[in-house]
Write a protein that holds these residues in place. Sequence first.
Motif, PDB file in Angstrom:
ATOM      1  N   ILE A  13       0.839  -1.199   0.000  1.00 35.03           N
ATOM      2  CA  ILE A  13       0.000   0.000   0.000  1.00 35.03           C
ATOM      3  C   ILE A  13       0.876   1.251   0.000  1.00 35.03           C
ATOM      4  O   ILE A  13       0.611   2.209  -0.736  1.00 35.03           O
ATOM      5  N   GLN A  14       1.939   1.250   0.791  1.00 35.47           N
ATOM      6  CA  GLN A  14       2.849   2.396   0.826  1.00 35.47           C
ATOM      7  C   GLN A  14       3.502   2.618  -0.538  1.00 35.47           C
ATOM      8  O   GLN A  14       3.614   3.754  -1.003  1.00 35.47           O
ATOM      9  N   ALA A  15       3.940   1.545  -1.193  1.00 35.45           N
ATOM     10  CA  ALA A  15       4.569   1.667  -2.514  1.00 35.45           C
ATOM     11  C   ALA A  15       3.574   2.193  -3.542  1.00 35.45           C
ATOM     12  O   ALA A  15       3.927   3.025  -4.395  1.00 35.45           O
ATOM     13  N   LEU A  16       2.329   1.731  -3.470  1.00 31.98           N
ATOM     14  CA  LEU A  16       1.287   2.191  -4.384  1.00 31.98           C
ATOM     15  C   LEU A  16       1.009   3.679  -4.188  1.00 31.98           C
ATOM     16  O   LEU A  16       0.923   4.442  -5.165  1.00 31.98           O
ATOM     17  N   LEU A  17       0.913   4.118  -2.929  1.00 32.88           N
ATOM     18  CA  LEU A  17       0.672   5.530  -2.648  1.00 32.88           C
ATOM     19  C   LEU A  17       1.861   6.378  -3.110  1.00 32.88           C
ATOM     20  O   LEU A  17       1.673   7.430  -3.733  1.00 32.88           O
ATOM     21  N   ALA A  18       3.069   5.926  -2.847  1.00 33.60           N
ATOM     22  CA  ALA A  18       4.261   6.670  -3.272  1.00 33.60           C
ATOM     23  C   ALA A  18       4.283   6.820  -4.794  1.00 33.60           C
ATOM     24  O   ALA A  18       4.569   7.905  -5.322  1.00 33.60           O
ATOM     25  N   ARG A  19       3.966   5.759  -5.504  1.00 26.81           N
ATOM     26  CA  ARG A  19       3.947   5.802  -6.972  1.00 26.81           C
ATOM     27  C   ARG A  19       2.853   6.762  -7.469  1.00 26.81           C
ATOM     28  O   ARG A  19       3.092   7.560  -8.369  1.00 26.81           O
ATOM     29  N   ALA A  20       1.680   6.689  -6.875  1.00 27.17           N
ATOM     30  CA  ALA A  20       0.584   7.574  -7.280  1.00 27.17           C
ATOM     31  C   ALA A  20       0.943   9.041  -7.034  1.00 27.17           C
ATOM     32  O   ALA A  20       0.677   9.901  -7.879  1.00 27.17           O
ATOM     33  N   VAL A  21       1.561   9.336  -5.904  1.00 26.89           N
ATOM     34  CA  VAL A  21       1.957  10.713  -5.584  1.00 26.89           C
ATOM     35  C   VAL A  21       2.973  11.216  -6.602  1.00 26.89           C
ATOM     36  O   VAL A  21       2.871  12.336  -7.109  1.00 26.89           O
ATOM     37  N   ARG A  22       3.972  10.390  -6.936  1.00 26.45           N
ATOM     38  CA  ARG A  22       4.997  10.807  -7.909  1.00 26.45           C
ATOM     39  C   ARG A  22       4.371  11.030  -9.290  1.00 26.45           C
ATOM     40  O   ARG A  22       4.674  12.009  -9.969  1.00 26.45           O
ATOM     41  N   LEU A  23       3.508  10.101  -9.723  1.00 27.53           N
ATOM     42  CA  LEU A  23       2.874  10.241 -11.033  1.00 27.53           C
ATOM     43  C   LEU A  23       2.019  11.503 -11.102  1.00 27.53           C
ATOM     44  O   LEU A  23       2.062  12.244 -12.097  1.00 27.53           O
ATOM     45  N   TYR A  24       1.261  11.772 -10.041  1.00 28.68           N
ATOM     46  CA  TYR A  24       0.421  12.964 -10.006  1.00 28.68           C
ATOM     47  C   TYR A  24       1.283  14.227 -10.053  1.00 28.68           C
ATOM     48  O   TYR A  24       1.005  15.163 -10.814  1.00 28.68           O
ATOM     49  N   ALA A  25       2.342  14.262  -9.267  1.00 28.57           N
ATOM     50  CA  ALA A  25       3.230  15.434  -9.242  1.00 28.57           C
ATOM     51  C   ALA A  25       3.889  15.658 -10.598  1.00 28.57           C
ATOM     52  O   ALA A  25       3.995  16.799 -11.070  1.00 28.57           O
ATOM     53  N   GLU A  26       4.328  14.593 -11.242  1.00 28.64           N
ATOM     54  CA  GLU A  26       4.943  14.715 -12.569  1.00 28.64           C
ATOM     55  C   GLU A  26       3.931  15.252 -13.588  1.00 28.64           C
ATOM     56  O   GLU A  26       4.265  16.105 -14.407  1.00 28.64           O
ATOM     57  N   ARG A  27       2.709  14.744 -13.536  1.00 31.88           N
ATOM     58  CA  ARG A  27       1.677  15.201 -14.469  1.00 31.88           C
ATOM     59  C   ARG A  27       1.360  16.675 -14.228  1.00 31.88           C
ATOM     60  O   ARG A  27       1.216  17.457 -15.156  1.00 31.88           O
TER      61      ARG A  27
END
Length: 77
Positions: A13-27
């Motif tokens: 769950i932590q890895a999924l949230l970290a990935r989602a946060v990075r993808l959102y910030a990049e977008r």
Amino acid sequence: MSSPAEGMSDGEIQALLARAVRLYAERMAARDEPLAAFPPGAPVTATDAVVTTTAILKAVNVQLFELGMWQAWSGKQ
């Protein structure tokens, strides 16, 4: 009814949230206009958002005051 998170470890769950946060910030960095955090009708409650946001701010050692200052200085709301 079981939650989708029940079959996942804390680390997953932590890895999924970290990935989602990075993808959102990049977008967001690649756009001129805002991007909504969730699609219309997403089943995210205010409590869900506040609990998660608080954990994210704590994880990166950002105080609420600092977040407010960053938003004021950057013009990103």
